[in-house]
Design a protein around this motif. Structure first.
Motif, PDB file in Angstrom:
ATOM      1  N   ASP A  93       0.826  -1.213   0.000  1.00 49.89           N
ATOM      2  CA  ASP A  93       0.000   0.000   0.000  1.00 49.89           C
ATOM      3  C   ASP A  93       0.862   1.266   0.000  1.00 49.89           C
ATOM      4  N   ILE A  94       1.930   1.269   0.802  1.00 49.66           N
ATOM      5  CA  ILE A  94       2.798   2.451   0.866  1.00 49.66           C
ATOM      6  C   ILE A  94       3.538   2.628  -0.454  1.00 49.66           C
TER       7      ILE A  94
ATOM      8  N   LYS B  73      -0.956   1.998 -13.314  1.00 51.94           N
ATOM      9  CA  LYS B  73      -0.337   1.981 -14.641  1.00 51.94           C
ATOM     10  C   LYS B  73       0.395   0.659 -14.854  1.00 51.94           C
ATOM     11  N   SER B  74       0.973   0.112 -13.793  1.00 55.92           N
ATOM     12  CA  SER B  74       1.765  -1.120 -13.905  1.00 55.92           C
ATOM     13  C   SER B  74       0.923  -2.384 -13.770  1.00 55.92           C
ATOM     14  N   GLY B  75      -0.415  -2.235 -13.727  1.00 59.18           N
ATOM     15  CA  GLY B  75      -1.283  -3.404 -13.668  1.00 59.18           C
ATOM     16  C   GLY B  75      -1.891  -3.613 -12.295  1.00 59.18           C
ATOM     17  N   GLY B  76      -3.112  -4.103 -12.268  1.00 64.59           N
ATOM     18  CA  GLY B  76      -3.808  -4.308 -11.005  1.00 64.59           C
ATOM     19  C   GLY B  76      -4.426  -3.017 -10.504  1.00 64.59           C
ATOM     20  N   GLU B  77      -4.803  -3.011  -9.232  1.00 66.94           N
ATOM     21  CA  GLU B  77      -5.437  -1.850  -8.627  1.00 66.94           C
ATOM     22  C   GLU B  77      -4.680  -1.419  -7.378  1.00 66.94           C
ATOM     23  N   TYR B  78      -4.477  -0.112  -7.262  1.00 75.77           N
ATOM     24  CA  TYR B  78      -3.866   0.422  -6.053  1.00 75.77           C
ATOM     25  C   TYR B  78      -4.666   0.000  -4.819  1.00 75.77           C
ATOM     26  N   PHE B  79      -3.938  -0.371  -3.766  1.00 77.28           N
ATOM     27  CA  PHE B  79      -4.497  -0.615  -2.435  1.00 77.28           C
ATOM     28  C   PHE B  79      -5.422  -1.825  -2.360  1.00 77.28           C
ATOM     29  N   ARG B  80      -5.438  -2.657  -3.394  1.00 76.69           N
ATOM     30  CA  ARG B  80      -6.257  -3.868  -3.335  1.00 76.69           C
ATOM     31  C   ARG B  80      -5.397  -5.127  -3.381  1.00 76.69           C
ATOM     32  N   ASP B  81      -4.617  -5.295  -4.435  1.00 76.14           N
ATOM     33  CA  ASP B  81      -3.772  -6.485  -4.499  1.00 76.14           C
ATOM     34  C   ASP B  81      -2.408  -6.179  -3.878  1.00 76.14           C
ATOM     35  N   VAL B  82      -1.669  -7.243  -3.580  1.00 77.45           N
ATOM     36  CA  VAL B  82      -0.316  -7.095  -3.042  1.00 77.45           C
ATOM     37  C   VAL B  82       0.666  -7.097  -4.200  1.00 77.45           C
TER      38      VAL B  82
ATOM     39  N   PRO C 132      -3.956   4.868   6.183  1.00 81.45           N
ATOM     40  CA  PRO C 132      -4.780   4.875   7.397  1.00 81.45           C
ATOM     41  C   PRO C 132      -5.189   3.467   7.814  1.00 81.45           C
ATOM     42  N   PRO C 133      -5.431   3.233   9.111  1.00 81.71           N
ATOM     43  CA  PRO C 133      -5.832   1.902   9.580  1.00 81.71           C
ATOM     44  C   PRO C 133      -7.089   1.362   8.904  1.00 81.71           C
ATOM     45  N   ASP C 134      -8.023   2.254   8.542  1.00 78.57           N
ATOM     46  CA  ASP C 134      -9.248   1.789   7.883  1.00 78.57           C
ATOM     47  C   ASP C 134      -8.978   1.196   6.506  1.00 78.57           C
ATOM     48  N   MET C 135      -7.784   1.444   5.957  1.00 84.58           N
ATOM     49  CA  MET C 135      -7.450   0.870   4.660  1.00 84.58           C
ATOM     50  C   MET C 135      -6.825  -0.521   4.794  1.00 84.58           C
ATOM     51  N   ASP C 136      -6.523  -0.946   6.014  1.00 81.04           N
ATOM     52  CA  ASP C 136      -6.001  -2.290   6.211  1.00 81.04           C
ATOM     53  C   ASP C 136      -7.037  -3.313   5.747  1.00 81.04           C
ATOM     54  N   LYS C 137      -6.544  -4.473   5.368  1.00 77.49           N
ATOM     55  CA  LYS C 137      -7.402  -5.467   4.735  1.00 77.49           C
ATOM     56  C   LYS C 137      -7.283  -6.834   5.386  1.00 77.49           C
ATOM     57  N   ALA C 138      -8.316  -7.611   5.209  1.00 72.95           N
ATOM     58  CA  ALA C 138      -8.299  -9.019   5.594  1.00 72.95           C
ATOM     59  C   ALA C 138      -8.627  -9.834   4.355  1.00 72.95           C
ATOM     60  N   MET C 139      -8.064 -11.031   4.286  1.00 74.04           N
ATOM     61  CA  MET C 139      -8.362 -11.939   3.188  1.00 74.04           C
ATOM     62  C   MET C 139      -9.509 -12.858   3.625  1.00 74.04           C
ATOM     63  N   ILE C 140     -10.662 -12.680   2.989  1.00 73.14           N
ATOM     64  CA  ILE C 140     -11.850 -13.450   3.345  1.00 73.14           C
ATOM     65  C   ILE C 140     -12.013 -14.603   2.355  1.00 73.14           C
ATOM     66  N   LYS C 141     -12.099 -15.822   2.889  1.00 69.89           N
ATOM     67  CA  LYS C 141     -12.292 -17.006   2.046  1.00 69.89           C
ATOM     68  C   LYS C 141     -13.730 -17.485   2.190  1.00 69.89           C
TER      69      LYS C 141
END
Length: 272
Positions: free
Chosen positions: A85-86, A205-214, A174-183
């Motif tokens: 994210d950073i 620009k480099s593929g994927g979405e900001y702040f969603r995938d690792v 921000p802490p509210d942007m932290d994520k959990a992986m839900i299966k």
């Protein structure tokens, strides 16, 4: 004093024990107290200081550096996600002109808003004296900066906080942007801690979405990697407070995309 690995998550381990050492604990020893791997992002926000987020981000970069140089020292999802994210914050600002010209066509915009302690701390004192006492006390020891900057993304007329500047890692999310992986039902999905981010979709620009995938450093575009390596964190003169992120970026010195003679034409990102 040997290095100590602590866990800020109660894992219910029955064999955990403490062994007392007949020495005085000094400030220098605190750098030897390290946190274990965790996949629980919610556990990252339990430290009793309003600026704990800065130090958690530093630990995230330290742990992912270990992970990068030694795969047996896995950092865990929570720390890897925070580092990703950073890095997304840096990459978004690096590609800001591209996004403004090519991907944001429906009123989307990013602003860097400036917060001055000198101008605003008295307002907090009048409105929220208890918060003021905490912020004012920790500010002197943890920040040492007269101004902070907040990165705001506006979409469909709604503002979302993406990051705050940090004197330790450059930015923190921000802490509210932290994520959990839900299966669920055999598939996995990302769930944000704060519902205001559920609709956040910003294409990289480099593929994927900001702040969603690792997306770790090695997976990013060559221009961005060289910007971070050569322009931001390549100098030996960089402020020592940035040690953790500098060591993470410098651990990619053998990355085939990194070139010491790389030159970039850069445009300043200005505050609003």
């Amino acid at each position: 004093m040997a290095r100590i690995d602590l866990s800020i998550v109660d894992r219910g381990t029955p064999t955990t024990s403490w062994v007392a050492e007949d020495i005085a604990l000094t400030a220098e020893h605190l750098d030897d107290v390290m946190e274990q791997k965790t996949d629980n992002s919610g556990a990252l926000n339990s430290l009793p200081t309003p600026f704990a987020r800065f130090f958690v981000a530093r630990e995230a970069f330290r742990r992912t550096t270990e992970d990068h140089v030694n795969s047996k020292k896995e950092a865990g999802f929570a720390y890897r996600q925070m580092v990703s994210d950073i890095l997304d914050v840096y990459e978004m600002l690096f590609n800001l002109t591209f996004h403004r010209n090519n991907t944001w066509r429906n009123g989307e915009k990013v602003e860097l808003r400036e917060w001055s302690k000198e101008e605003n701390i008295e307002h907090i004192k009048k409105k929220m004296p208890i918060l003021y006492n905490s912020v004012n006390e920790y500010y002197k020891s943890d920040i040492e900066e007269g101004k902070l900057y907040f990165l705001i993304f506006t979409e469909d007329g709604k503002e979302k906080l993406l990051a705050c500047s940090s004197p330790i890692t450059g930015f923190v999310t921000p802490p509210d942007m932290d994520k959990a992986m839900i299966k669920q039902d055999g598939s996995s999905r990302i769930k944000f801690a704060g519902i205001q981010y559920d609709s956040l979709h910003i294409r990289r620009k480099s593929g994927g979405e900001y702040f969603r995938d690792v997306k770790m450093f090695e997976q990013r575009d060559a221009d961005f990697k060289n910007y971070m390596y050569n322009e931001l964190f390549g100098s030996d003169e960089i402020d020592g407070r940035y040690k953790a992120i500098k060591e993470y970026i410098r651990s990619f010195r053998n990355d085939p995309d990194i070139r010491n003679d790389y030159k970039l034409k850069l445009i300043d990102v200005k505050t609003d």
